[in-house]
Design a protein around this motif. Structure first.
Motif, mmCIF file in Angstrom:
data_model
loop_
_atom_site.group_PDB
_atom_site.id
_atom_site.type_symbol
_atom_site.label_atom_id
_atom_site.label_comp_id
_atom_site.label_asym_id
_atom_site.label_seq_id
_atom_site.Cartn_x
_atom_site.Cartn_y
_atom_site.Cartn_z
ATOM 1 N N LYS A 62 8.591 3.565 25.545
ATOM 2 C CA LYS A 62 8.812 2.589 26.618
ATOM 3 C C LYS A 62 9.013 3.282 27.953
ATOM 4 C CE LYS A 62 10.885 -0.828 23.543
ATOM 5 N NZ LYS A 62 12.165 -1.449 23.122
ATOM 6 N N ILE A 63 9.749 4.373 27.952
ATOM 7 C CA ILE A 63 9.943 5.093 29.214
ATOM 8 C C ILE A 63 8.600 5.671 29.679
ATOM 9 C CG2 ILE A 63 11.166 6.969 30.387
ATOM 10 C CD1 ILE A 63 13.470 6.590 28.421
ATOM 11 N N GLY A 64 7.795 6.136 28.711
ATOM 12 C CA GLY A 64 6.470 6.660 29.060
ATOM 13 C C GLY A 64 5.645 5.635 29.815
ATOM 14 N N LEU A 65 5.787 4.387 29.427
ATOM 15 C CA LEU A 65 5.025 3.315 30.069
ATOM 16 C C LEU A 65 5.437 3.116 31.530
ATOM 17 C CD1 LEU A 65 2.777 1.525 29.019
ATOM 18 C CD2 LEU A 65 4.505 -0.012 28.075
ATOM 19 N N LEU A 66 6.652 3.536 31.861
ATOM 20 C CA LEU A 66 7.102 3.402 33.245
ATOM 21 C C LEU A 66 6.367 4.374 34.180
ATOM 22 C CD1 LEU A 66 10.954 3.079 32.684
ATOM 23 C CD2 LEU A 66 9.315 1.243 33.138
ATOM 24 N N ALA A 67 5.692 5.352 33.606
ATOM 25 C CA ALA A 67 5.002 6.348 34.436
ATOM 26 C C ALA A 67 3.644 5.854 34.924
ATOM 27 C CB ALA A 67 4.843 7.657 33.652
ATOM 28 N N THR A 68 3.222 4.698 34.463
ATOM 29 C CA THR A 68 1.914 4.180 34.874
ATOM 30 C C THR A 68 2.073 2.821 35.541
ATOM 31 O OG1 THR A 68 -0.200 3.329 34.064
ATOM 32 C CG2 THR A 68 1.628 3.273 32.529
ATOM 33 N N GLU A 69 1.065 2.458 36.326
ATOM 34 C CA GLU A 69 1.069 1.098 36.877
ATOM 35 C C GLU A 69 0.382 0.114 35.925
ATOM 36 O OE1 GLU A 69 -2.764 2.065 39.785
ATOM 37 O OE2 GLU A 69 -0.800 1.587 40.646
ATOM 38 N N ASN A 70 -0.209 0.628 34.835
ATOM 39 C CA ASN A 70 -0.839 -0.268 33.863
ATOM 40 C C ASN A 70 0.225 -1.121 33.173
ATOM 41 O OD1 ASN A 70 -3.094 1.203 34.505
ATOM 42 N ND2 ASN A 70 -3.070 2.438 32.640
ATOM 43 N N ALA A 71 -0.193 -2.289 32.697
ATOM 44 C CA ALA A 71 0.769 -3.217 32.095
ATOM 45 C C ALA A 71 1.255 -2.727 30.740
ATOM 46 C CB ALA A 71 0.150 -4.596 31.951
ATOM 47 N N ASP A 72 0.365 -2.162 29.940
ATOM 48 C CA ASP A 72 0.781 -1.892 28.560
ATOM 49 C C ASP A 72 0.186 -0.625 27.976
ATOM 50 O OD1 ASP A 72 -1.839 -2.583 28.174
ATOM 51 O OD2 ASP A 72 -1.455 -4.063 26.614
ATOM 52 N N ASN A 73 -0.361 0.253 28.793
ATOM 53 C CA ASN A 73 -0.918 1.486 28.234
ATOM 54 C C ASN A 73 -0.840 2.612 29.250
ATOM 55 O OD1 ASN A 73 -3.825 1.984 29.538
ATOM 56 N ND2 ASN A 73 -3.499 -0.212 29.327
ATOM 57 N N PHE A 74 -0.834 3.839 28.728
ATOM 58 C CA PHE A 74 -0.780 5.010 29.610
ATOM 59 C C PHE A 74 -1.780 6.053 29.141
ATOM 60 C CE2 PHE A 74 2.658 5.472 26.418
ATOM 61 C CZ PHE A 74 2.327 6.693 25.843
ATOM 62 N N SER A 75 -2.067 6.987 30.028
ATOM 63 C CA SER A 75 -2.854 8.159 29.642
ATOM 64 C C SER A 75 -1.899 9.342 29.509
ATOM 65 C CB SER A 75 -3.911 8.470 30.703
ATOM 66 O OG SER A 75 -3.286 9.000 31.858
ATOM 67 N N LEU A 76 -2.337 10.378 28.803
ATOM 68 C CA LEU A 76 -1.439 11.524 28.589
ATOM 69 C C LEU A 76 -1.090 12.211 29.898
ATOM 70 C CD1 LEU A 76 -2.863 12.968 25.249
ATOM 71 C CD2 LEU A 76 -0.916 11.427 25.620
ATOM 72 N N GLU A 77 -2.052 12.255 30.823
ATOM 73 C CA GLU A 77 -1.754 12.919 32.093
ATOM 74 C C GLU A 77 -0.753 12.126 32.937
ATOM 75 O OE1 GLU A 77 -5.123 14.143 34.429
ATOM 76 O OE2 GLU A 77 -3.823 15.233 35.843
ATOM 77 N N GLU A 78 -0.821 10.803 32.844
ATOM 78 C CA GLU A 78 0.124 9.988 33.630
ATOM 79 C C GLU A 78 1.577 10.286 33.263
ATOM 80 O OE1 GLU A 78 -1.961 5.810 34.883
ATOM 81 O OE2 GLU A 78 -1.675 6.129 32.746
ATOM 82 N N LEU A 79 1.797 10.755 32.024
ATOM 83 C CA LEU A 79 3.165 11.074 31.594
ATOM 84 C C LEU A 79 3.788 12.184 32.431
ATOM 85 C CD1 LEU A 79 2.788 11.014 27.707
ATOM 86 C CD2 LEU A 79 3.892 9.293 29.152
ATOM 87 N N ALA A 80 2.977 12.850 33.226
ATOM 88 C CA ALA A 80 3.484 13.954 34.050
ATOM 89 C C ALA A 80 4.209 13.488 35.307
ATOM 90 C CB ALA A 80 2.336 14.887 34.437
ATOM 91 N N LEU A 81 4.308 12.181 35.527
ATOM 92 C CA LEU A 81 5.033 11.720 36.717
ATOM 93 C C LEU A 81 6.445 12.316 36.701
ATOM 94 C CD1 LEU A 81 4.668 9.812 39.222
ATOM 95 C CD2 LEU A 81 5.957 8.115 37.900
ATOM 96 N N HIS A 82 6.733 13.125 37.701
ATOM 97 C CA HIS A 82 7.989 13.879 37.700
ATOM 98 C C HIS A 82 9.180 12.942 37.872
ATOM 99 C CE1 HIS A 82 10.693 17.225 38.208
ATOM 100 N NE2 HIS A 82 11.093 16.765 39.369
ATOM 101 N N GLY A 83 10.140 13.023 36.968
ATOM 102 C CA GLY A 83 11.352 12.226 37.093
ATOM 103 C C GLY A 83 11.364 10.999 36.196
ATOM 104 N N THR A 84 10.230 10.689 35.568
ATOM 105 C CA THR A 84 10.262 9.606 34.580
ATOM 106 C C THR A 84 10.670 10.253 33.253
ATOM 107 O OG1 THR A 84 8.556 8.448 35.842
ATOM 108 C CG2 THR A 84 8.991 7.656 33.617
#
Ligand code: HEM
Ligand code: MG
Length: 233
Positions: A62-84
């Protein structure tokens, strides 16, 4: 077979998590590393690692999902958002403020790699010591790094991941060779004799392991003095 290791294509998304990158390299996650929903990531971790969708993993997803602007999915690179979820003082990546916080870095990884000398496994005690040593090293490079109780907690959990998934969740011991292959090649060391945990990894046995890692870790907040927080995309 469906779960053969394949190196990622240049267009495939990979990120700062060696565990999820590995699952994508074996096709437990989409090999392109994109469009990952919470059920997809939880099922991949269960199939690949026999790690059940515990409260802890559900929360991580769930926290991983906060790193993207997508509603319900993320990419592995998006997980790199610093501080999430991504944080300073990683085991195998440098800090964002020092350069590349996404890709494997052998110099950074040397601390974990060379830990627990004289035996061929890592365990909760060595993992706890590595966390302390990494913080000391990184503090010299970037005195303003972020080191709150949030980062400490995430780092302890990640150490529990490599010990339990590559080794034995009950004893906390993981063969060095397996752990090194996970980090360095993002590959499951099946040819080398690894198999996924026979014991399901759950909140109770995993919780005991991370308590032991925490016990072996001395820690105080340092660097950039902020309250623990979670960055939203
Ligand atoms: C690190 C995400 C599950 C192993 C990370 C990082 C992220 C992340 C964003 C980067 C943190 C940093 O070092 O700055 C996730 C999510 C998961 C998940 C969203 C599940 C929903 C797993 C699993 C494993 C794993 C099942 C099992 C091997 C690791 C390890 C690190 C890490 C060992 C530390 C890397 C380092 O410090 O260099 N994860 N992860 N993760 N993850 Fe995952
Ligand atoms: Mg990091």
């Amino acid at each position: 077979s469906a779960h053969q290791w394949q190196a990622p294509l240049p267009t495939d998304s990979r990120g700062p998590c060696p565990g999820l990158n590995t699952l994508a390299n074996h096709g437990f996650l989409p090999r392109n590393g994109s469009n990952i929903t919470i059920p997809v990531v939880l099922n991949a971790i269960k199939d690949g690692f026999n790690f059940y969708p515990t409260n802890l993993l559900r929360t991580a997803a769930k926290i991983g999902l906060l790193a993207t602007e997508n509603a319900d999915n993320f990419s592995l690179e998006e997980l790199a958002l610093h501080g999430t979820l991504e944080h300073d003082v990683s085991l195998s990546r440098s800090d964002l403020s020092c350069g590349d916080h996404i890709h494997f870095n052998a110099t950074v990884f040397a601390t974990l790699k060379n830990s627990n000398p004289g035996v061929d496994y890592y365990n909760a005690t060595s993992a706890g010591q590595v966390l302390v040593q990494r913080l000391a090293e990184e503090t010299i490079l970037s005195p303003n790094l972020t080191n709150t109780v949030k980062e400490l907690t995430v780092r302890i959990v990640e150490s529990g991941f490599y010990l339990s998934v590559m080794g034995n969740v009950t004893t906390g011991a993981a063969p060095k060779k397996f752990v090194q292959i996970l980090f360095e090649q993002e590959r499951l060391p099946i040819e080398e004799g690894w198999h996924r945990s026979e014991v399901p990894i759950m909140d109770d046995n995993f919780g005991t392991l991370i308590m032991a890692i925490g016990k072996a870790t001395t820690w105080a907040p340092s660097g950039n003095i902020v309250c623990p927080w979670i960055r939203l995309q």
